[in-house]
Design an enzyme around this catalytic site. Structure first.
Site, PDB file in Angstrom:
ATOM      1  N   GLN A 110       0.809  -1.223   0.000  1.00  0.00           N
ATOM      2  CA  GLN A 110       0.000   0.000   0.000  1.00  0.00           C
ATOM      3  C   GLN A 110       0.836   1.264   0.000  1.00  0.00           C
ATOM      4  O   GLN A 110       0.315   2.372  -0.151  1.00  0.00           O
ATOM      5  CB  GLN A 110      -0.929   0.016   1.214  1.00  0.00           C
ATOM      6  CG  GLN A 110      -0.206   0.125   2.553  1.00  0.00           C
ATOM      7  CD  GLN A 110      -1.124  -0.092   3.736  1.00  0.00           C
ATOM      8  OE1 GLN A 110      -1.469  -1.221   4.071  1.00  0.00           O
ATOM      9  NE2 GLN A 110      -1.513   1.005   4.380  1.00  0.00           N
ATOM     10  N   CYS A 116      -5.058   0.158   3.855  1.00  0.00           N
ATOM     11  CA  CYS A 116      -4.922  -1.247   4.243  1.00  0.00           C
ATOM     12  C   CYS A 116      -6.231  -2.017   4.115  1.00  0.00           C
ATOM     13  O   CYS A 116      -6.251  -3.180   3.709  1.00  0.00           O
ATOM     14  CB  CYS A 116      -4.392  -1.348   5.671  1.00  0.00           C
ATOM     15  SG  CYS A 116      -5.425  -0.542   6.906  1.00  0.00           S
ATOM     16  N   HIS A 422      -5.365  -1.052  11.795  1.00  0.00           N
ATOM     17  CA  HIS A 422      -4.851  -1.686  10.582  1.00  0.00           C
ATOM     18  C   HIS A 422      -5.678  -2.918  10.248  1.00  0.00           C
ATOM     19  O   HIS A 422      -6.111  -3.643  11.143  1.00  0.00           O
ATOM     20  CB  HIS A 422      -3.389  -2.087  10.809  1.00  0.00           C
ATOM     21  CG  HIS A 422      -2.648  -2.488   9.564  1.00  0.00           C
ATOM     22  ND1 HIS A 422      -2.622  -1.717   8.424  1.00  0.00           N
ATOM     23  CD2 HIS A 422      -1.883  -3.582   9.286  1.00  0.00           C
ATOM     24  CE1 HIS A 422      -1.874  -2.319   7.501  1.00  0.00           C
ATOM     25  NE2 HIS A 422      -1.422  -3.459   8.003  1.00  0.00           N
ATOM     26  N   ASN A 445       0.120  -9.331   5.171  1.00  0.00           N
ATOM     27  CA  ASN A 445       0.099  -7.866   5.288  1.00  0.00           C
ATOM     28  C   ASN A 445       0.137  -7.244   3.893  1.00  0.00           C
ATOM     29  O   ASN A 445       0.195  -7.941   2.880  1.00  0.00           O
ATOM     30  CB  ASN A 445       1.287  -7.404   6.134  1.00  0.00           C
ATOM     31  CG  ASN A 445       1.067  -6.058   6.782  1.00  0.00           C
ATOM     32  OD1 ASN A 445       0.108  -5.358   6.475  1.00  0.00           O
ATOM     33  ND2 ASN A 445       1.942  -5.675   7.691  1.00  0.00           N
TER      34      ASN A 445
END
Length: 504
Positions: A110, A116, A422, A445
């Protein structure tokens, strides 16, 4: 990572009492007593820090060999790298006995943006796209959703400005809404709004731009203009209400016409910096190679593309389970004034025990479905290259400084210490064969391959208990009780500034 908006939580019917909160899941060890003997006298009576205070504190620190060693080392190194526990790192390997069988690629990034939640969403959905189309690597356009989200958040803020035009400009609500009015972050129900309204496109159809990957400059400019526009609408509202010949209906119509005129500037800035996106009902042609190098193409609209690859586990049929120990379990919660598409699906949370979130993950992973979740990623975690550990035992702060970290999960929410900051994806879980408990989780992630172990982290159960707040589950993989609560529509409304309004 989106903005974390955490102020004073409101009292809600059924809220856990303060005495109960003290007993609920302290982070590492029992809390140190903070009581003092009645009648104890301070060294300074006016509340300031005196040199006598400093002398007392220094005497205690200087007499402790452990503190002296800490002073020798920690003045020259980062405490996050110096105080990591080797045994804790060894005890939590990146190995799992249940994983989503199909593996996606590449690891997404990102970059310098707070998208996110959009990356987590598209990382979940791309599993089905890649399986069906037999792709080796693939990304959906996160920027496409980002454009429509930012445009709608701008409109949402101006609609709220019309709605709250009678409140003083320094009212707490007005002031709060004007703070981070078009955050990059968002929540699950907000992305459902985007998907159902605008659909999806492959990344080559609407690729990244400089400002989708580095959003701060356009956010600064847009916020400046939107705050100006909000004041324009407040002034117009005041003049319309002062005219007795103007009905409420006419006033709203006039204000919305003005708002649409002002939104032209917002659209101009966004389309110039992000690019003009495809219309949701306009057909596009996407040409690609399959995993074995064969040419193929897909034709249709963004909405058709979205529907074609989400039939099994539709985002619209999925909902959020949360663990918020401040508030009563077994109830549906929402947050006032939180949303992106005006009139769209509200942000809804089913509050429940933390073990319910874990079991929802286990069921989903075993069914082959990766899981969107929200957490406080910065707490007791190391996403450094080759590390990727999220574990409350990983940092030896208590040993080094002779302190106890005793806040409970509820207290961290109440004191602005923690919030949902997040969103990521869980694609694997390790279940203890004897107890049946999930003891660690595989986390995908969106910070690139140099984060963690090739873009992945391992999360301990202890960390999950303390810092995971949200898990999204499809209705077919949820319990009947949770589905019933979600579909009941009986909501407890938290104030706009509640920590559960934080945008991942």
């Amino acid at each position: 990572m989106g903005s974390s908006v955490s102020k004073v939580p409101a009292k809600v019917s059924g809220t856990t009492s303060s005495s109960e909160l003290l007993d609920e899941k302290a982070l590492v060890r029992p809390q140190r007593s903070t009581s003092s003997a009645a009648g104890s006298s301070p060294l300074t009576t006016d509340g300031s820090i005196s040199l006598s205070n400093v002398d007392t504190w220094e005497s205690a620190a200087a007499a402790d060999p452990k503190i002296q060693l800490a002073r020798t080392i920690l003045a020259h190194t980062n405490i996050k790298s110096s105080l990591t526990s080797r045994p804790a790192g060894v005890a939590i390997p990146h190995v799992f006995n249940h994983e989503v069988e199909f593996k996606t690629a590449p690891v997404t990034n990102q970059k310098s943006s707070g998208r996110c939640w959009l990356f987590a969403t598209t990382n979940v959905i791309r599993h089905e796209v890649m399986k069906k189309l037999k792709l080796k690597e693939f990304q959906l356009s996160q920027s496409y959703l980002f454009f429509w989200d930012k445009l709608n958040k701008s409109n949402y803020y101006l609609e709220l400005s019309i709605q709250n035009a009678d409140l003083p400009v320094d009212d707490r609500l007005v002031n709060f809404l004007a703070d981070d009015l078009i955050s990059d972050g968002g929540q699950w129900d907000m992305v459902v709004n985007l998907l159902e309204t605008y659909g999806l496109v492959p990344q080559p159809i609407y690729p990244e731009s400089f400002h989708s990957s580095a959003s701060s400059p356009i956010n600064t400019l847009l916020k400046m203009k939107l705050r100006e526009h909000a004041l324009t609408l407040r002034t117009l509202s005041s003049s319309l209400k002062a005219d007795p010949s103007v009905s409420q209906e006419l006033a709203i119509s006039t204000l919305r016409a003005k708002k649409e005129e002002l939104m032209q500037e917002v659209y101009t800035i966004m389309s110039a910096t992000l690019g003009v996106p495809p219309k949701p009902d306009a057909a596009f042609t996407w040409e690609y190679y399959t995993e074995d190098g064969k040419y193929a193409k897909w034709e249709g609209t963004p909405l058709q593309f979205y529907k074609a690859f989400t039939a099994k586990y539709s985002p619209a049929e999925s909902f959020s389970l949360i663990n918020d120990p401040r508030n009563e379990y077994g109830k549906l919660y929402t947050v006032d004034k939180l949303g992106n598409i005006w009139g769209g699906r509200p942000v809804l949370y089913v509050n429940t025990e933390i073990d319910d979130l874990k079991q929802a993950i286990v069921r989903s992973i075993k069914a082959g479905q990766p899981v969107f979740f929200g957490c406080d990623v910065g707490q007791f975690s190391d996403s450094g290259k080759g590390v990727g550990i999220m574990d409350t035992d990983y940092f030896e702060y208590e040993q080094a400084f002779n302190i106890t970290l005793g806040l409970t999960k509820a207290q961290r929410l109440q004191t602005n210490e923690s919030a949902m900051t997040h969103a990521m994806v869980i694609s694997g879980v390790h279940v203890d064969e004897k107890t049946g408990r999930p003891v660690r989780f595989k986390v995908e992630n969106s910070w690139g391959e140099d984060s963690g172990v090739q873009g992945f982290n391992v999360m301990s159960e202890k960390w999950f208990d303390q810092f995971v707040f949200q898990v999204v589950v499809h209705k077919s993989l949820a319990t009947k009780e949770h589905v019933k609560i979600f579909e009941s529509g009986e909501r407890v409304v938290l104030p706009a500034w509640d920590p559960m309004g934080a945008l991942a």
